[in-house]
Design a protein around this motif. Structure first.
Motif, PDB file in Angstrom:
ATOM      1  N   HIS A  88       0.953  -1.314  -0.039  1.00 33.36           N
ATOM      2  CA  HIS A  88      -0.069  -0.119   0.061  1.00 33.36           C
ATOM      3  C   HIS A  88       0.930   1.318  -0.113  1.00 33.36           C
ATOM      4  CE1 HIS A  88       1.339  -0.689   4.153  1.00 33.36           C
ATOM      5  NE2 HIS A  88       0.877   0.641   4.450  1.00 33.36           N
ATOM      6  N   LYS A  89       1.928   1.311   0.370  1.00 34.33           N
ATOM      7  CA  LYS A  89       3.029   2.471   0.657  1.00 34.33           C
ATOM      8  C   LYS A  89       2.987   3.404  -0.455  1.00 34.33           C
ATOM      9  CE  LYS A  89       4.676   1.163   4.735  1.00 34.33           C
ATOM     10  NZ  LYS A  89       4.004   1.859   5.824  1.00 34.33           N
ATOM     11  N   ALA A 114      10.623  -2.153   6.667  1.00 29.99           N
ATOM     12  CA  ALA A 114      10.435  -3.333   5.733  1.00 29.99           C
ATOM     13  C   ALA A 114      11.097  -3.074   4.523  1.00 29.99           C
ATOM     14  CB  ALA A 114       9.193  -3.890   5.619  1.00 29.99           C
ATOM     15  N   GLY A 191       6.364   7.413   5.838  1.00 25.01           N
ATOM     16  CA  GLY A 191       5.878   6.370   5.272  1.00 25.01           C
ATOM     17  C   GLY A 191       4.665   5.813   6.125  1.00 25.01           C
ATOM     18  N   SER A 192       4.165   6.639   7.184  1.00 22.33           N
ATOM     19  CA  SER A 192       3.018   5.851   7.897  1.00 22.33           C
ATOM     20  C   SER A 192       2.335   7.403   8.602  1.00 22.33           C
ATOM     21  CB  SER A 192       3.750   5.246   8.979  1.00 22.33           C
ATOM     22  OG  SER A 192       2.534   4.199   9.560  1.00 22.33           O
ATOM     23  N   CYS A 233      -3.438  -4.670   9.943  1.00 26.64           N
ATOM     24  CA  CYS A 233      -2.414  -4.732  10.808  1.00 26.64           C
ATOM     25  C   CYS A 233      -1.979  -3.270  11.060  1.00 26.64           C
ATOM     26  CB  CYS A 233      -1.038  -5.403  10.306  1.00 26.64           C
ATOM     27  SG  CYS A 233      -0.389  -4.959   8.857  1.00 26.64           S
ATOM     28  N   VAL A 234      -1.328  -2.972  11.962  1.00 26.85           N
ATOM     29  CA  VAL A 234      -0.720  -1.533  12.464  1.00 26.85           C
ATOM     30  C   VAL A 234       0.643  -1.709  12.669  1.00 26.85           C
ATOM     31  CG1 VAL A 234      -1.507   0.405  13.892  1.00 26.85           C
ATOM     32  CG2 VAL A 234      -2.748  -1.483  13.927  1.00 26.85           C
ATOM     33  N   ASN A 239      -1.927   1.617   6.563  1.00 24.82           N
ATOM     34  CA  ASN A 239      -2.682   0.777   5.758  1.00 24.82           C
ATOM     35  C   ASN A 239      -4.214   0.638   6.685  1.00 24.82           C
ATOM     36  OD1 ASN A 239      -3.118  -2.570   6.452  1.00 24.82           O
ATOM     37  ND2 ASN A 239      -1.313  -1.732   7.510  1.00 24.82           N
ATOM     38  N   LEU A 307       6.524  -3.593  11.296  1.00 21.34           N
ATOM     39  CA  LEU A 307       5.652  -3.431  12.779  1.00 21.34           C
ATOM     40  C   LEU A 307       6.663  -3.266  13.884  1.00 21.34           C
ATOM     41  CD1 LEU A 307       3.017  -6.224  12.307  1.00 21.34           C
ATOM     42  CD2 LEU A 307       3.062  -3.983  11.467  1.00 21.34           C
ATOM     43  N   ALA A 351       2.737 -10.363   2.952  1.00 23.44           N
ATOM     44  CA  ALA A 351       3.980  -9.820   3.664  1.00 23.44           C
ATOM     45  C   ALA A 351       3.653 -10.241   5.226  1.00 23.44           C
ATOM     46  CB  ALA A 351       3.918  -8.460   3.712  1.00 23.44           C
TER      47      ALA A 351
HETATM   48  C1  LIG Z   1       3.391  -4.448   3.767  1.00 21.88           C
HETATM   49  C2  LIG Z   1       3.372  -3.781   4.649  1.00 21.88           C
HETATM   50  N1  LIG Z   1       2.418  -3.849   5.673  1.00 21.88           N
HETATM   51  C3  LIG Z   1       2.301  -3.118   6.682  1.00 21.88           C
HETATM   52  C4  LIG Z   1       3.232  -2.156   7.284  1.00 21.88           C
HETATM   53  C5  LIG Z   1       3.177  -1.281   8.377  1.00 21.88           C
HETATM   54  O1  LIG Z   1       2.885   0.075   8.032  1.00 21.88           O
HETATM   55  P1  LIG Z   1       1.697   0.776   8.417  1.00 21.88           P
HETATM   56  O2  LIG Z   1       1.116   0.507   9.996  1.00 21.88           O
HETATM   57  O3  LIG Z   1       2.144   2.293   8.139  1.00 21.88           O
HETATM   58  O4  LIG Z   1       0.478   0.373   7.401  1.00 21.88           O
HETATM   59  C6  LIG Z   1       4.477  -2.223   6.258  1.00 21.88           C
HETATM   60  C7  LIG Z   1       5.641  -1.029   6.799  1.00 21.88           C
HETATM   61  O5  LIG Z   1       6.748  -1.370   6.359  1.00 21.88           O
HETATM   62  C8  LIG Z   1       4.568  -2.752   5.313  1.00 21.88           C
HETATM   63  O6  LIG Z   1       5.764  -2.997   4.515  1.00 21.88           O
END
Ligand SMILES: Cc1ncc(COP(=O)(O)O)c(C=O)c1O
Length: 393
Positions: A88-89, A114, A191-192, A233-234, A239, A307, A351
């Protein structure tokens, strides 16, 4: 009362902008401009076009039949893993680089855990011909080395960070230090949904395309535009924020977030911020932080580089404090098992971050008619070595 940000940049008692003097002007300029830019016709046109033709949106909403059977409800997966660059990034980096260009910035910096955000940033810098420097903890450089090679190939400079336990928090510290040294020409693409206001709100808005699509896709598939449950997930929360954005104030929708339990919430090796954190300041925002009695940040741990963070977005801290969201810690071994389960039931390798959201499913009790939308935030290619090291099947 809304669970979205207020005019001062707060979510309840969380949020704000706690930055050193040298960054005041950059942050203030961004606060003054981000909404005007995002809402402008020219931004929307270019952003939407790139999301469609470059990222490949809309991402599918996939009815996972075998997974649904396993958990006794109807589960849809929001397939952010199918985006260009694999997570999603990129929804966020495309938006932020357009904002950076609008503000006349020429140099981009980013932090990454990640490596997905680093790759997404390096990608849009190649696309827009901008200089790119990515800070990454040395531990993460090792465990996500495929992404490091991708960033280099894309033309970014990757700077390994060797302070702390050499993960996301330390990379973010270094990126902020760089920003303090180059406040005029440099734009920090966070990024978040973390950092000083307006970052949590700006990133949420740029990721809210996920939730916008979920509404339309559910309407088409189910004849109603809301699910019973939204799950994600957080890490910092982007996301999850994108997944819930347009349903955040709709009480018909239950919000379930999975945070990284590591080796267990009480093991001393964890990144479960909601379970253990107390209010503090981290990276420019007031939020929950895992800290000791003296207010020192405790080094976090998770098998998942994305995470592995001792804070959490202020939006999510407030959702938990107000009991709008249920936040469930999912341990390393539970996430790995859930990752294998999805792979074998649906032929999708998630992932390890996304596997934490899946790992919350066995902890829930659903009714047969419940509609659950769970976001698969990224694909598992970057995590194959870790999965295979802990081979379960
Ligand atoms: C695939 C993926 N999901 C989730 C995350 C967690 O980040 P966020 O909580 O901002 O979605 C990351 C962070 O690198 C990620 O690469």
């Amino acid at each position: 009362m809304s669970f979205l940000v207020d005019k001062e940049g707060y979510y309840g008692e969380f949020g704000g902008a706690y930055v050193p003097e040298i960054l005041h002007k950059c942050v203030y300029d961004l606060q003054q401009n981000y909404l005007t830019v995002i809402e402008s016709e020219s931004f929307q046109k270019e952003y939407r076009q790139l999301l469609r033709d470059y990222v490949g949106r809309p991402s599918p909403l996939y009815h996972a039949k075998r997974l649904s059977e396993r958990y006794g409800c109807k589960i849809y997966l929001k397939r952010e893993d199918l985006n260009h660059t694999g997570a999603h990034k990129i929804n966020n980096t495309i938006g932020q680089i357009l904002i950076a260009r609008h503000l006349g910035k020429t140099r981009i910096i980013a932090e990454t855990g990640a490596g997905q955000h680093g790759v997404a940033t390096a990608t849009v810098c190649a696309l827009m011909n901008m200089q790119c420097v990515v800070y990454m903890g040395a531990t993460d450089v090792k465990r996500q080395h495929v992404n490091v090679e991708k960033m280099k190939m894309l033309g970014a400079e990757v700077v390994p960070v060797t302070s702390g336990n050499m993960t996301l928090k330390d990379a973010t510290n270094e990126a902020i230090r760089d920003w303090c040294c180059h406040p005029t020409d440099t734009f920090y693409i966070i990024g978040s949904t973390v950092g000083p206001h307006p970052y949590p709100d700006m990133v949420s808005r740029l990721q809210s395309v996920i939730s916008e699509e979920i509404k339309t896709q559910l309407q088409e598939k189910e004849g109603r535009d809301y699910p019973d449950y939204l799950m994600a997930c957080v890490g910092g929360g982007s996301n999850a924020a994108g997944t819930i954005y347009h349903h955040i104030d709709d009480k018909r929708v239950k919000i379930v977030l999975a945070e990284a339990g590591g080796e267990g919430v009480d093991s001393g090796k964890t990144a479960a911020t909601i379970a253990l954190g107390k209010t503090g300041i981290i990276h420019g925002a007031k939020t929950y932080v895992i800290q000791d009695e003296d207010g020192q940040i405790v080094e976090p741990y998770s098998i998942s580089a994305g995470l592995d963070y001792p804070g959490i977005g202020p939006m999510h801290a407030n959702l938990s404090a107000q009991q709008r969201a249920q936040v469930i810690p999912v341990n390393d071994n539970e996430a790995i098992a859930a990752g294998y389960e999805l792979t074998r039931l649906e032929g999708i390798i998630p992932a390890i971050e996304s596997a934490h959201a899946l790992g919350a499913l066995p902890k829930m009790t659903f009714k047969q008619e419940d509609i659950v939308v769970l976001t698969v935030s990224g694909r598992g290619d970057k995590d194959l070595e870790t999965y295979l090291k802990i081979k379960q099947i």
